[in-house]
Design a protein around this motif. Structure first.
Motif, PDB file in Angstrom:
ATOM      1  N   UNK A  67       0.259  -0.827   0.084  1.00  0.00           N
ATOM      2  CA  UNK A  67      -0.121  -0.036   0.157  1.00  0.00           C
ATOM      3  C   UNK A  67       0.643   1.274   0.050  1.00  0.00           C
ATOM      4  N   UNK A  68       2.100   1.457   0.065  1.00  0.00           N
ATOM      5  CA  UNK A  68       3.127   1.854  -0.163  1.00  0.00           C
ATOM      6  C   UNK A  68       3.514   3.145  -1.151  1.00  0.00           C
ATOM      7  N   UNK A  69       4.289   4.449  -1.068  1.00  0.00           N
ATOM      8  CA  UNK A  69       5.050   4.238  -2.222  1.00  0.00           C
ATOM      9  C   UNK A  69       6.212   5.089  -1.523  1.00  0.00           C
ATOM     10  N   UNK A  70       6.801   5.012  -2.490  1.00  0.00           N
ATOM     11  CA  UNK A  70       8.561   5.063  -2.898  1.00  0.00           C
ATOM     12  C   UNK A  70       8.506   5.685  -3.202  1.00  0.00           C
ATOM     13  N   UNK A  71      10.143   6.766  -3.129  1.00  0.00           N
ATOM     14  CA  UNK A  71      10.782   8.051  -3.966  1.00  0.00           C
ATOM     15  C   UNK A  71      12.170   7.529  -4.016  1.00  0.00           C
ATOM     16  N   UNK A 116       8.478  -5.594  -4.928  1.00  0.00           N
ATOM     17  CA  UNK A 116       7.488  -5.277  -3.317  1.00  0.00           C
ATOM     18  C   UNK A 116       6.921  -5.311  -3.612  1.00  0.00           C
ATOM     19  N   UNK A 117       6.267  -4.444  -5.241  1.00  0.00           N
ATOM     20  CA  UNK A 117       4.960  -4.499  -5.565  1.00  0.00           C
ATOM     21  C   UNK A 117       4.002  -2.914  -4.856  1.00  0.00           C
ATOM     22  N   UNK A 118       5.140  -2.401  -4.663  1.00  0.00           N
ATOM     23  CA  UNK A 118       4.568  -1.166  -3.465  1.00  0.00           C
ATOM     24  C   UNK A 118       3.546   0.224  -4.556  1.00  0.00           C
ATOM     25  N   UNK A 119       2.970   0.649  -3.555  1.00  0.00           N
ATOM     26  CA  UNK A 119       1.558   1.051  -5.047  1.00  0.00           C
ATOM     27  C   UNK A 119       2.268   2.092  -5.932  1.00  0.00           C
ATOM     28  N   UNK A 120       3.256   3.099  -6.118  1.00  0.00           N
ATOM     29  CA  UNK A 120       3.711   3.887  -6.101  1.00  0.00           C
ATOM     30  C   UNK A 120       5.574   4.127  -6.490  1.00  0.00           C
ATOM     31  N   UNK A 121       6.343   3.427  -7.364  1.00  0.00           N
ATOM     32  CA  UNK A 121       7.724   4.441  -7.096  1.00  0.00           C
ATOM     33  C   UNK A 121       7.978   5.577  -8.093  1.00  0.00           C
ATOM     34  N   UNK A 122       8.309   6.628  -7.892  1.00  0.00           N
ATOM     35  CA  UNK A 122       8.870   7.190  -8.786  1.00  0.00           C
ATOM     36  C   UNK A 122      10.520   7.908  -8.638  1.00  0.00           C
TER      37      UNK A 122
END
Length: 261
Positions: free
Chosen positions: A69-73, A90-96
């Motif tokens: 459910x988390x977002x990475x940058x 990890x299949x995170x909700x979003x990665x930027x």
């Protein structure tokens, strides 16, 4: 919106990007022999370098079921190891990822298996010091990885208390920043002090230096001190789920003690 002064990152000339292959690994270079990132050719979505693995230590400070459910940058794409790991493994909700050098993005897409942009993955061409001040990013990032060395790898390009305050502003309430620093240079103590100034002395953790001299520092938006038992439980789960050597991390990962007044 007021005009902001250009970040020091933008003042650096952009080096030529080259790659080399050796013993099953592919390496990214920025105009020098220094390794700026690597990939195991047969395992392109695993993390090869030890210090980049340690950039995932924020996983020790959250509950594993919440990770998707988390977002990475990432600030600095390198060879896209952290970006690919967050998005794919990890299949995170979003990665930027924010990267200044367009050649790095092109090379990562051509030679380092970086997937194209999608609803869960975005690579932004821009100056990290400026980009992170944009309102759409504020308080949206759960895991921030900062690796902003120039081609000479002498010291971080962005390293001021103001920069780290902007990093803190990106984070959710239980968000974490991990930073790659060279622990055997004179700049390390200054960098650590700047991070503590921005995040607070109780919110900062650090690893021992790797044999190459990289020291990963972690800072939480809101300080916490999980018990060793809880850290051990989380490390065991992270290791089982990802293959990262998280149980070994606990031997060389500890809170930074506040400096006495």
């Amino acid at each position: 919106m007021t005009t902001k002064r250009k970040s020091p990152q933008a003042a650096q000339p952009l080096p030529e990007v080259t790659i080399s292959d050796f013993d099953g690994a592919r390496y990214l270079h920025l105009g020098t022999p220094w390794v700026q990132g690597s990939m195991r050719i047969k395992k392109p979505f695993d993390i090869d370098l030890e210090y980049v693995q340690r950039m995932m230590a924020w996983l020790l400070l959250v509950d594993w079921p919440t990770v998707p459910e988390r977002r990475a940058m990432q600030l600095g794409l390198g060879a896209a190891a952290a970006t690919k790991f967050c998005a794919q493994k990890l299949g995170m909700a979003s990665t930027t990822a924010i990267e200044l050098n367009p050649q790095v993005i092109t090379v990562c897409r051509q030679w380092f298996k970086l997937p194209p942009d999608s609803d869960k993955l975005q690579v932004v061409l821009g100056d990290a010091g400026v980009e992170i001040q944009k309102p759409q990013y504020l308080q949206t990032v759960d895991a921030l990885q900062v690796d902003l060395y120039d081609h000479e790898a002498a010291a971080p390009v962005l390293d001021s208390p103001d920069f780290y305050q902007h990093c803190r502003n990106l984070l959710t309430e239980d968000g974490c920043m991990t930073v790659n620093l060279f622990g055997r240079t004179n700049s390390f103590a200054r960098s650590l002090a700047h991070i503590q100034e921005a995040f607070g002395p109780e919110a900062v953790w650090r690893f021992a230096a790797t044999k190459e001299g990289n020291t990963v520092v972690l800072a939480q938006r809101m300080a916490s001190r999980p018990s060793r038992e809880l850290l051990s439980q989380r490390a065991d789960q992270v290791q089982q789920q990802t293959g990262l050597p998280a149980l070994k991390w606990l031997k060389v990962f500890k809170p930074v003690q506040p400096v006495a007044a």
